[in-house]
Design a protein around this motif. Structure first.
Motif, PDB file in Angstrom:
ATOM      1  N   ASP A 138     -36.045  62.569 -14.472  1.00 45.66           N
ATOM      2  CA  ASP A 138     -36.918  63.565 -13.872  1.00 45.66           C
ATOM      3  C   ASP A 138     -38.095  63.892 -14.779  1.00 45.66           C
ATOM      4  N   SER A 139     -39.125  64.473 -14.199  1.00 44.69           N
ATOM      5  CA  SER A 139     -40.314  64.846 -14.950  1.00 44.69           C
ATOM      6  C   SER A 139     -39.954  65.785 -16.096  1.00 44.69           C
ATOM      7  N   GLY A 140     -40.432  65.470 -17.296  1.00 40.21           N
ATOM      8  CA  GLY A 140     -40.176  66.295 -18.469  1.00 40.21           C
ATOM      9  C   GLY A 140     -38.887  66.001 -19.194  1.00 40.21           C
ATOM     10  N   ASP A 141     -38.054  65.124 -18.635  1.00 37.92           N
ATOM     11  CA  ASP A 141     -36.760  64.817 -19.253  1.00 37.92           C
ATOM     12  C   ASP A 141     -36.859  63.580 -20.145  1.00 37.92           C
ATOM     13  N   SER A 142     -35.855  63.416 -20.994  1.00 30.18           N
ATOM     14  CA  SER A 142     -35.733  62.218 -21.821  1.00 30.18           C
ATOM     15  C   SER A 142     -34.265  61.824 -21.885  1.00 30.18           C
ATOM     16  N   ARG A 143     -34.020  60.588 -22.277  1.00 30.08           N
ATOM     17  CA  ARG A 143     -32.651  60.098 -22.415  1.00 30.08           C
ATOM     18  C   ARG A 143     -32.565  59.239 -23.663  1.00 30.08           C
ATOM     19  N   SER A 144     -31.528  59.477 -24.465  1.00 25.71           N
ATOM     20  CA  SER A 144     -31.336  58.753 -25.717  1.00 25.71           C
ATOM     21  C   SER A 144     -30.278  57.672 -25.539  1.00 25.71           C
ATOM     22  N   LEU A 145     -30.651  56.442 -25.869  1.00 25.60           N
ATOM     23  CA  LEU A 145     -29.758  55.294 -25.813  1.00 25.60           C
ATOM     24  C   LEU A 145     -29.689  54.676 -27.203  1.00 25.60           C
ATOM     25  N   THR A 146     -28.831  53.671 -27.350  1.00 19.68           N
ATOM     26  CA  THR A 146     -28.799  52.895 -28.589  1.00 19.68           C
ATOM     27  C   THR A 146     -28.800  51.412 -28.249  1.00 19.68           C
ATOM     28  N   VAL A 147     -29.393  50.637 -29.138  1.00 21.42           N
ATOM     29  CA  VAL A 147     -29.397  49.176 -29.024  1.00 21.42           C
ATOM     30  C   VAL A 147     -28.995  48.613 -30.378  1.00 21.42           C
ATOM     31  N   GLY A 148     -28.637  47.337 -30.405  1.00 16.91           N
ATOM     32  CA  GLY A 148     -28.286  46.711 -31.662  1.00 16.91           C
ATOM     33  C   GLY A 148     -29.504  46.451 -32.524  1.00 16.91           C
ATOM     34  N   ALA A 149     -29.273  46.318 -33.830  1.00 21.84           N
ATOM     35  CA  ALA A 149     -30.365  46.000 -34.753  1.00 21.84           C
ATOM     36  C   ALA A 149     -30.970  44.634 -34.453  1.00 21.84           C
ATOM     37  N   ASP A 150     -30.265  43.820 -33.645  1.00 21.87           N
ATOM     38  CA  ASP A 150     -30.739  42.485 -33.276  1.00 21.87           C
ATOM     39  C   ASP A 150     -31.358  42.449 -31.886  1.00 21.87           C
ATOM     40  N   TRP A 151     -31.613  43.629 -31.306  1.00 20.37           N
ATOM     41  CA  TRP A 151     -32.024  43.695 -29.897  1.00 20.37           C
ATOM     42  C   TRP A 151     -33.419  43.135 -29.667  1.00 20.37           C
ATOM     43  N   GLN A 152     -33.568  42.406 -28.573  1.00 15.74           N
ATOM     44  CA  GLN A 152     -34.848  41.923 -28.094  1.00 15.74           C
ATOM     45  C   GLN A 152     -34.908  42.222 -26.606  1.00 15.74           C
ATOM     46  N   GLY A 153     -35.901  43.004 -26.190  1.00 16.61           N
ATOM     47  CA  GLY A 153     -35.954  43.372 -24.779  1.00 16.61           C
ATOM     48  C   GLY A 153     -37.232  44.086 -24.424  1.00 16.61           C
ATOM     49  N   ARG A 154     -37.258  44.585 -23.195  1.00 12.13           N
ATOM     50  CA  ARG A 154     -38.447  45.249 -22.676  1.00 12.13           C
ATOM     51  C   ARG A 154     -38.054  46.463 -21.851  1.00 12.13           C
ATOM     52  N   VAL A 155     -38.966  47.428 -21.784  1.00 16.59           N
ATOM     53  CA  VAL A 155     -38.759  48.688 -21.069  1.00 16.59           C
ATOM     54  C   VAL A 155     -39.972  48.923 -20.178  1.00 16.59           C
ATOM     55  N   TRP A 156     -39.747  49.394 -18.964  1.00 14.41           N
ATOM     56  CA  TRP A 156     -40.848  49.713 -18.056  1.00 14.41           C
ATOM     57  C   TRP A 156     -40.453  50.873 -17.156  1.00 14.41           C
ATOM     58  N   GLY A 157     -41.412  51.400 -16.417  1.00 11.54           N
ATOM     59  CA  GLY A 157     -41.155  52.509 -15.514  1.00 11.54           C
ATOM     60  C   GLY A 157     -41.301  52.095 -14.063  1.00 11.54           C
ATOM     61  N   ARG A 158     -40.331  52.502 -13.231  1.00 11.25           N
ATOM     62  CA  ARG A 158     -40.393  52.250 -11.789  1.00 11.25           C
ATOM     63  C   ARG A 158     -40.814  53.529 -11.072  1.00 11.25           C
ATOM     64  N   THR A 159     -41.686  53.394 -10.091  1.00  9.16           N
ATOM     65  CA  THR A 159     -42.247  54.561  -9.408  1.00  9.16           C
ATOM     66  C   THR A 159     -41.895  54.559  -7.926  1.00  9.16           C
ATOM     67  N   ASN A 160     -41.925  55.766  -7.346  1.00  6.24           N
ATOM     68  CA  ASN A 160     -41.719  55.953  -5.895  1.00  6.24           C
ATOM     69  C   ASN A 160     -40.445  55.256  -5.425  1.00  6.24           C
ATOM     70  N   CYS A 161     -39.344  55.590  -6.065  1.00  3.95           N
ATOM     71  CA  CYS A 161     -38.066  54.918  -5.776  1.00  3.95           C
ATOM     72  C   CYS A 161     -37.182  55.724  -4.837  1.00  3.95           C
ATOM     73  N   SER A 162     -36.398  55.013  -4.044  1.00  2.00           N
ATOM     74  CA  SER A 162     -35.381  55.619  -3.187  1.00  2.00           C
ATOM     75  C   SER A 162     -34.193  54.665  -3.112  1.00  2.00           C
ATOM     76  N   PHE A 163     -33.032  55.112  -3.662  1.00  2.00           N
ATOM     77  CA  PHE A 163     -31.834  54.280  -3.706  1.00  2.00           C
ATOM     78  C   PHE A 163     -30.734  54.880  -2.836  1.00  2.00           C
ATOM     79  N   ASN A 164     -29.778  54.039  -2.454  1.00  2.00           N
ATOM     80  CA  ASN A 164     -28.597  54.564  -1.777  1.00  2.00           C
ATOM     81  C   ASN A 164     -27.725  55.313  -2.786  1.00  2.00           C
ATOM     82  N   ALA A 165     -26.682  55.961  -2.313  1.00  2.00           N
ATOM     83  CA  ALA A 165     -25.862  56.817  -3.165  1.00  2.00           C
ATOM     84  C   ALA A 165     -25.196  56.051  -4.292  1.00  2.00           C
ATOM     85  N   GLN A 166     -24.924  54.779  -4.087  1.00  2.00           N
ATOM     86  CA  GLN A 166     -24.271  53.955  -5.093  1.00  2.00           C
ATOM     87  C   GLN A 166     -25.247  53.320  -6.082  1.00  2.00           C
TER      88      GLN A 166
END
Length: 371
Positions: free
Chosen positions: A44-72
């Motif tokens: 949600d707007s104004g929120d943050s979430r803390s995760l952890t990754v390995g010291a060997d991690w290689q990856g990417r992060v992006w933002g998805r907009t205008n989303c609507s998912f089913n309950a699952q």
């Protein structure tokens, strides 16, 4: 006292922050190494979430907009998804599911990371190679809280910002709301030449995700300020839209001496000087620091885009070569006023770093830039 960083082999923090006015769904994909506990979630707007990754991690992060998912979270919330194509999000969708297992659909702004390279360094960047959907910033969490073995690297060497949305562009000299880690002692140098009008119209007409209706003859004039653009205006890269070898630097064009920046890339680089704009943009877009720290990715920072690599050429070269910034170089970073550039001066400036990047291969060879 010089700032020195030493490697740490524990898990690394990866914090995701949403400063957008709307709810977004960050997506995370791992190419190699220990992945985070989840690949996507609601934020949600104004929120943050803390995760952890390995010291060997290689990856990417992006933002998805205008989303609507089913309950699952296993599919779109409406029958058939967006436009009947099975998508759950307007931009950045990853197969219509919350917990991404594949990279988001273009156009999308990316934060890319290689925490452990063959050289023992961390590589990261903001990439617009796949297009642009929302503003993005990266904050290096160096040192980690409570870890006395790591000494801080000044934030004005490590924290790039890309703001290509006019409604979030701040006044010249402003980092207010950017959440970029800047401070009075070590202010981040900012891009100061572009206007709100420049940022509102940087995406070429044919690359807009939701382009306005064409004029009567079916041809876009370029530029034409009389045609109103959408307020939310994601932009395909030329490669993402047309997949031509000349735009994607593939085939005969898989050579930095042959593949050159397109109009899209030049415009993107003007708006976001520290961001990758096409495949062979390594020298003006790659941040290289000693391995050992974590990161925060902020979506929709406000203020101005950063212009770190162009301004602090000497200090970044020293940090890459030695893993620290000397006392004399450090004094040059303190209290520096905002530097204005014209958007063109930054390209091709970092020739001295070519050999450093080549010591670990190009970013594509690392699997870091284009997957």
């Amino acid at each position: 006292m010089a700032y020195v960083a030493r490697a740490d082999e524990s898990e690394k923090p990866l914090t995701i922050e949403n400063q957008c006015a709307e709810t977004i769904y960050p997506g995370i994909v791992t190419q190699s190494g220990q992945e985070p506990e989840i690949g996507g979630f609601k934020l949600d707007s104004g929120d943050s979430r803390s995760l952890t990754v390995g010291a060997d991690w290689q990856g990417r992060v992006w933002g998805r907009t205008n989303c609507s998912f089913n309950a699952q979270g296993t599919g779109p919330g409406n029958n058939g998804g967006n436009n009947g194509g099975g998508r759950a999000c307007g931009t950045g969708d990853c197969g219509g599911i919350v917990n991404c297992r594949a990279t988001g659909e273009t156009p999308v702004s990316l934060a890319e990371f290689t925490l452990a390279s063959p050289s023992g360094q961390t590589f990261y960047d903001i990439s617009l190679v796949d297009g642009y959907n929302i503003p993005i910033a990266i904050v290096s969490l160096y040192p980690q809280s409570g870890n006395s073995s790591l000494q801080q690297i000044p934030p004005n060497l490590t924290n790039p910002i890309c703001i290509g949305t006019s409604s979030l562009l701040g006044a010249k000299g402003s980092t207010e709301g950017s959440h970029s880690g800047t401070n009075d002692s070590f202010p981040i140098p900012l891009e100061e030449s572009v206007s709100t009008s420049d940022v509102a119209s940087w995406c070429p007409w044919d690359l807009q995700l939701s382009a306005p209706t064409k004029p009567g003859d079916g041809i876009y004039p370029y530029p034409d300020d009389k045609i109103q653009r959408p307020i939310f205006d994601p932009c395909f890269s030329a490669c993402a839209k047309y997949n031509k070898p000349s735009d994607c630097c593939t085939g005969h064009y898989d050579n930095p001496n042959v593949c050159k920046a397109s109009i899209y890339s030049k415009n993107a680089k003007k708006v976001c000087p520290d961001a990758y704009s096409f495949a062979f943009d390594d020298q003006t877009s790659t941040f290289i620091i000693p391995s050992g720290g974590g990161f925060q990715v902020t979506f929709c920072p406000q203020g101005r885009s950063s212009n770190i690599i162009s301004v602090y050429k000497k200090q970044l070269l020293q940090l890459t070569e030695t893993g620290h910034v000397s006392s004399s170089s450090l004094s040059d970073l303190e209290g520096v006023s905002v530097v204005r550039t014209n958007g063109a001066a930054k390209r091709g400036f970092l020739d001295e770093m070519t050999f450093l990047i080549c010591t670990v291969g190009t970013m594509a060879a690392l699997g870091f830039l284009i997957w």
